[in-house]
Scaffold this active site. Sequence first.
Site, PDB file in Angstrom:
ATOM      1  N   HIS A 155      49.172  43.386  42.046  1.00  0.00           N
ATOM      2  CA  HIS A 155      48.303  42.697  41.084  1.00  0.00           C
ATOM      3  C   HIS A 155      48.325  43.483  39.780  1.00  0.00           C
ATOM      4  CE1 HIS A 155      44.479  40.273  40.190  1.00  0.00           C
ATOM      5  NE2 HIS A 155      44.776  40.939  39.082  1.00  0.00           N
ATOM      6  N   HIS A 195      48.528  43.276  35.232  1.00  0.00           N
ATOM      7  CA  HIS A 195      48.536  42.605  33.934  1.00  0.00           C
ATOM      8  C   HIS A 195      49.429  43.395  32.983  1.00  0.00           C
ATOM      9  CE1 HIS A 195      45.145  39.891  34.887  1.00  0.00           C
ATOM     10  NE2 HIS A 195      44.728  40.902  35.626  1.00  0.00           N
ATOM     11  N   LYS A 245      48.169  31.666  40.902  1.00  0.00           N
ATOM     12  CA  LYS A 245      46.889  32.341  40.658  1.00  0.00           C
ATOM     13  C   LYS A 245      45.792  31.341  40.318  1.00  0.00           C
ATOM     14  CE  LYS A 245      44.115  35.789  40.229  1.00  0.00           C
ATOM     15  NZ  LYS A 245      44.363  37.045  39.520  1.00  0.00           N
ATOM     16  N   HIS A 290      41.155  34.767  42.129  1.00  0.00           N
ATOM     17  CA  HIS A 290      40.086  35.521  41.458  1.00  0.00           C
ATOM     18  C   HIS A 290      38.783  34.931  41.971  1.00  0.00           C
ATOM     19  CE1 HIS A 290      38.287  37.770  37.953  1.00  0.00           C
ATOM     20  NE2 HIS A 290      37.279  37.009  38.353  1.00  0.00           N
ATOM     21  N   HIS A 333      41.676  41.778  44.069  1.00  0.00           N
ATOM     22  CA  HIS A 333      40.695  42.803  43.699  1.00  0.00           C
ATOM     23  C   HIS A 333      39.355  42.612  44.412  1.00  0.00           C
ATOM     24  CE1 HIS A 333      39.726  39.490  41.048  1.00  0.00           C
ATOM     25  NE2 HIS A 333      40.644  39.808  40.147  1.00  0.00           N
ATOM     26  N   ASP A 391      45.269  45.777  39.491  1.00  0.00           N
ATOM     27  CA  ASP A 391      44.558  44.979  38.484  1.00  0.00           C
ATOM     28  C   ASP A 391      44.454  45.767  37.182  1.00  0.00           C
ATOM     29  OD1 ASP A 391      43.278  42.788  37.370  1.00  0.00           O
ATOM     30  OD2 ASP A 391      41.286  43.396  38.062  1.00  0.00           O
TER      31      ASP A 391
END
Length: 343
Positions: free
Chosen positions: A13, A15, A99, A136, A174, A247
């Site tokens: 995970h 970004h 996602k 999420h 997460h 994350d």
Amino acid sequence: MPTLTLTRPDDCHLHLRDGPALASVLPHTVRAFARAVVMPNLKPPVTSTTLAAAYRSRILDALPKGSKFEPLMTLYLTDNTSAGEIALAKRSSFVCGVKYYPAGATTNSEAGITRIDRAYPALAAMEEHDLPLLVHGEVTSPGVDAFDRERVFIETILVEIARRFPRLRIVVEHATTREAVDFVLAGGPGMAATITAHHLLYNRNAIFSGGLRPHYYCLPVLKREEHREALVRAATSGSPKFFLGTDSAPHARADKETACGHAGIYTAHAAIELYAEAFERAGVLDKLEAFASFHGADFYGLPRNRDSITLRKETWTVPAEMAFGAETLVPLRAGEAVGWRLA
């Protein structure tokens, strides 16, 4: 000096942003990880396989010379994602999941799901084609307390998704609560969760220690100590349902230190080192390799990596800030010590 050698891990995970910001942060992940599941919440979001392919190409172009790294791409689920797009994504060699952001739940989630039943055709196609749903897990109802949003999401939405689509593989991204851990453990082999280093190391007191600390603000937000302890037990249990997902979410310093600061904690600069700290504190460093290097690869049906990394038991100080395109970002532990170092 004590050392710890691990099969090279994967970050399930991550970004990376885009453009000059991508070029700034990508080397931090590449130094330690062989692969990463890359989040699609760009502006505009990565809603199609075509856009995912283009984003993947930009990531590969930004790699440091001579490095080996595989970005595992994801699609951004919307109210209008079609079954045909899901089939196309599955046929690609690079999209590993889809996602689900509830609209308004976190950074760049405005295009997310407004009502879960609108996503049912896409979820049915994902179940048919065995393309995992990456969740999420937070509701956005204004009447729900910010610290309860994950629990309420599980009770009101995720339970129904799992009931309606029993063969759909689901990753609770997460995970931050005891309830999330219990839900994953009660599910079948297709139910899993990623756990971040910051949720293993910190509870919500970190946000308010000596004042308001914006660089400890993320979504889902850090929770009570009882929840942190439940996450540590899950991550260190040896269960294949739990695996590493940082994350790591970079934001410019000015976007964090402002009247309405962005949610996200940047950990890629010291990710595997911070996980080593968490597992060392729990007295189970021998469990780190499976959590970091095996469970995620196995869930996604990927071969385990064949090379390795080595960590040294060595204290070093994290820089106060780091380059982020034309701006700077403040990493976790800025100006403070980390107890392990990548050799």
